[in-house]
Write a protein that holds these residues in place. Structure first.
Motif, PDB file in Angstrom:
ATOM      1  N   ILE A  34      -8.166   6.467  17.805  1.00  0.00           N
ATOM      2  CA  ILE A  34      -7.076   5.545  17.516  1.00  0.00           C
ATOM      3  C   ILE A  34      -6.462   5.072  18.823  1.00  0.00           C
ATOM      4  O   ILE A  34      -6.344   5.852  19.773  1.00  0.00           O
ATOM      5  N   TYR A  36      -2.872   3.681  20.277  1.00  0.00           N
ATOM      6  CA  TYR A  36      -1.455   3.609  19.971  1.00  0.00           C
ATOM      7  C   TYR A  36      -0.725   2.813  21.042  1.00  0.00           C
ATOM      8  O   TYR A  36      -1.077   2.843  22.212  1.00  0.00           O
ATOM      9  N   GLY A  41      11.374   4.651  24.457  1.00  0.00           N
ATOM     10  CA  GLY A  41      12.332   5.254  23.536  1.00  0.00           C
ATOM     11  C   GLY A  41      11.885   5.300  22.090  1.00  0.00           C
ATOM     12  O   GLY A  41      12.679   5.661  21.209  1.00  0.00           O
ATOM     13  N   LYS A  42      10.620   4.962  21.836  1.00  0.00           N
ATOM     14  CA  LYS A  42      10.121   4.957  20.462  1.00  0.00           C
ATOM     15  C   LYS A  42       8.894   5.852  20.333  1.00  0.00           C
ATOM     16  O   LYS A  42       8.257   6.216  21.323  1.00  0.00           O
ATOM     17  N   GLY A  43       8.555   6.173  19.099  1.00  0.00           N
ATOM     18  CA  GLY A  43       7.338   6.911  18.849  1.00  0.00           C
ATOM     19  C   GLY A  43       6.125   6.004  18.936  1.00  0.00           C
ATOM     20  O   GLY A  43       6.239   4.777  18.840  1.00  0.00           O
ATOM     21  N   PRO A  44       4.943   6.568  19.129  1.00  0.00           N
ATOM     22  CA  PRO A  44       3.722   5.751  19.174  1.00  0.00           C
ATOM     23  C   PRO A  44       3.504   5.006  17.868  1.00  0.00           C
ATOM     24  O   PRO A  44       3.831   5.499  16.783  1.00  0.00           O
ATOM     25  N   PHE A  46       0.589   2.858  15.613  1.00  0.00           N
ATOM     26  CA  PHE A  46      -0.836   2.596  15.405  1.00  0.00           C
ATOM     27  C   PHE A  46      -1.172   1.142  15.709  1.00  0.00           C
ATOM     28  O   PHE A  46      -0.470   0.230  15.295  1.00  0.00           O
ATOM     29  N   PHE A  89      -1.908   4.434  24.506  1.00  0.00           N
ATOM     30  CA  PHE A  89      -2.642   5.696  24.510  1.00  0.00           C
ATOM     31  C   PHE A  89      -3.831   5.593  23.572  1.00  0.00           C
ATOM     32  O   PHE A  89      -3.729   5.028  22.483  1.00  0.00           O
ATOM     33  N   PHE A 101      -5.238  15.463  16.339  1.00  0.00           N
ATOM     34  CA  PHE A 101      -5.402  14.368  17.289  1.00  0.00           C
ATOM     35  C   PHE A 101      -4.986  14.815  18.679  1.00  0.00           C
ATOM     36  O   PHE A 101      -3.953  15.454  18.842  1.00  0.00           O
ATOM     37  N   PHE A 103      -4.263  13.224  22.521  1.00  0.00           N
ATOM     38  CA  PHE A 103      -4.008  11.980  23.219  1.00  0.00           C
ATOM     39  C   PHE A 103      -4.592  12.005  24.624  1.00  0.00           C
ATOM     40  O   PHE A 103      -4.507  13.002  25.333  1.00  0.00           O
TER      41      PHE A 103
ATOM     42  N   ARG B   9      18.594  12.260  17.047  1.00  0.00           N
ATOM     43  CA  ARG B   9      17.808  11.486  18.006  1.00  0.00           C
ATOM     44  C   ARG B   9      17.955  12.046  19.411  1.00  0.00           C
ATOM     45  O   ARG B   9      17.027  11.962  20.221  1.00  0.00           O
ATOM     46  N   TYR B  35       4.676  17.028  18.125  1.00  0.00           N
ATOM     47  CA  TYR B  35       4.178  16.802  19.470  1.00  0.00           C
ATOM     48  C   TYR B  35       5.329  16.950  20.460  1.00  0.00           C
ATOM     49  O   TYR B  35       6.476  16.627  20.149  1.00  0.00           O
ATOM     50  N   GLN B  37       6.394  15.472  24.196  1.00  0.00           N
ATOM     51  CA  GLN B  37       6.043  14.450  25.174  1.00  0.00           C
ATOM     52  C   GLN B  37       7.022  14.477  26.335  1.00  0.00           C
ATOM     53  O   GLN B  37       8.204  14.208  26.163  1.00  0.00           O
ATOM     54  N   PRO B  43       1.626  12.439  24.547  1.00  0.00           N
ATOM     55  CA  PRO B  43       2.081  13.436  23.575  1.00  0.00           C
ATOM     56  C   PRO B  43       1.109  14.608  23.519  1.00  0.00           C
ATOM     57  O   PRO B  43      -0.114  14.419  23.510  1.00  0.00           O
ATOM     58  N   MET B  88      10.737  14.809  24.938  1.00  0.00           N
ATOM     59  CA  MET B  88      10.829  14.109  23.671  1.00  0.00           C
ATOM     60  C   MET B  88       9.951  14.865  22.687  1.00  0.00           C
ATOM     61  O   MET B  88       8.803  15.213  23.009  1.00  0.00           O
ATOM     62  N   LEU B  90       8.173  14.621  19.085  1.00  0.00           N
ATOM     63  CA  LEU B  90       7.738  13.618  18.116  1.00  0.00           C
ATOM     64  C   LEU B  90       7.181  14.299  16.874  1.00  0.00           C
ATOM     65  O   LEU B  90       6.351  15.202  16.969  1.00  0.00           O
ATOM     66  N   GLN B 104      -1.809   8.095  11.878  1.00  0.00           N
ATOM     67  CA  GLN B 104      -0.599   8.894  11.961  1.00  0.00           C
ATOM     68  C   GLN B 104       0.605   7.966  12.040  1.00  0.00           C
ATOM     69  O   GLN B 104       0.579   6.951  12.735  1.00  0.00           O
ATOM     70  N   PHE B 106       4.449   7.927  13.193  1.00  0.00           N
ATOM     71  CA  PHE B 106       5.353   8.684  14.051  1.00  0.00           C
ATOM     72  C   PHE B 106       6.807   8.353  13.756  1.00  0.00           C
ATOM     73  O   PHE B 106       7.158   7.208  13.444  1.00  0.00           O
ATOM     74  N   GLY B 107       7.643   9.379  13.913  1.00  0.00           N
ATOM     75  CA  GLY B 107       9.069   9.154  13.918  1.00  0.00           C
ATOM     76  C   GLY B 107       9.514   8.672  15.290  1.00  0.00           C
ATOM     77  O   GLY B 107       8.717   8.604  16.228  1.00  0.00           O
ATOM     78  N   PRO B 108      10.800   8.350  15.430  1.00  0.00           N
ATOM     79  CA  PRO B 108      11.310   7.831  16.697  1.00  0.00           C
ATOM     80  C   PRO B 108      11.462   8.889  17.775  1.00  0.00           C
ATOM     81  O   PRO B 108      11.657   8.558  18.941  1.00  0.00           O
TER      82      PRO B 108
END
Lengths: 113, 115
Positions: A34, A36, A41-44, A46, A89, A101, A103, B9, B35, B37, B43, B88, B90, B104, B106-108
């Motif tokens: 995958i 990403y 400041g955010k999650g990965p 898709f 990533f 998974f 990375f 957060r 995860y 990070q 991550p 961080m 995740l 997958q 992911f949350g913030p």
């Protein structure tokens, strides 16, 4: 099965140009990959995936190429836009286990207007 | 609509003081992941749940524990945070089996600071 980068390589491109981001994966038995996108400041998020029985898959403005011989993935972004600026990533599944998974080290893409 | 929610957060904790991070999902996915990070790094998978089955990574420190009381919620407990645990965290989910994609979600993330 994981690789972690300590320093992110950076790719700078001009808006409108095509971008190519590369990734070397670690396990020849990995079956699923995958790409990403991660904004600050955010999650990965898709982007696109590919199974090991394919060597190319296309999405909207993105194409993933898989070369199993040299364990290499690439992500091609057509007509790169400022909103594409992020860290990218690749991730591979553990061999025979699609639930795990790992990375690869990321690449930071800077798009210059 | 939020699909993977992480609270808080931002979390500040003191060295050695236990802390719990929360994750919830509205996707009804059977697999949940945690995860870690660190800055400018990829991550790193700590562990994952396949339904109620807990799967720890071999190099995840014993200091990190997890609980999944039901499908929707998953917690990360750090029993004695050290300065090196600042990162961080995740949470992610996926749906195993049957789907063409094992994407997958992911949350913030929760940014943990250890003072």
């Amino acid at each position: 099965g994981e690789s972690v980068g300590l320093h992110l390589p950076t790719l700078s491109v001009q808006e409108g140009d095509n971008s190519i981001i590369n990734c070397a994966y670690s396990n020849s038995a990995s079956d699923y990959f995958i790409w990403y996108k991660q904004e600050s400041g955010k999650g990965p998020q898709f982007i696109i995936d590919i199974r090991s029985n394919m060597d190319k898959r296309q999405g909207q403005r993105v194409t993933v190429l898989l070369n199993k011989t040299v364990k290499h993935l690439s992500l091609q972004i057509a007509a790169t836009q400022p909103g594409d600026s992020a860290v990218y990533f690749c991730a591979e599944t553990a061999p025979y286990n699609f639930n795990k998974f790992y990375f690869g080290s990321g690449t930071k893409l800077n798009v210059k207007p | 609509d939020a699909m993977v929610i992480q609270n808080p957060r931002y979390q500040v904790t003191q060295f050695g003081k236990p802390v719990t991070l929360s994750c919830s999902q509205t996707l009804n996915h059977n697999v949940m992941y945690w995860y870690q990070q660190k800055s400018s790094q990829a991550p790193k998978l700590l562990f994952h749940y396949y339904d109620k089955d807990f799967n720890n990574e071999a190099d995840t420190p014993d200091n990190f524990q997890s609980r999944r009381p039901n499908t929707s919620f998953c917690f990360l407990d750090i029993r004695s945070p050290g300065l090196g645990d600042a990162a961080m965290y995740l949470c992610a989910t996926s749906r195993e089996g049957g789907a063409a994609s094992y994407e997958q979600y992911f949350g913030p993330g929760t940014r943990l600071t250890v003072t």
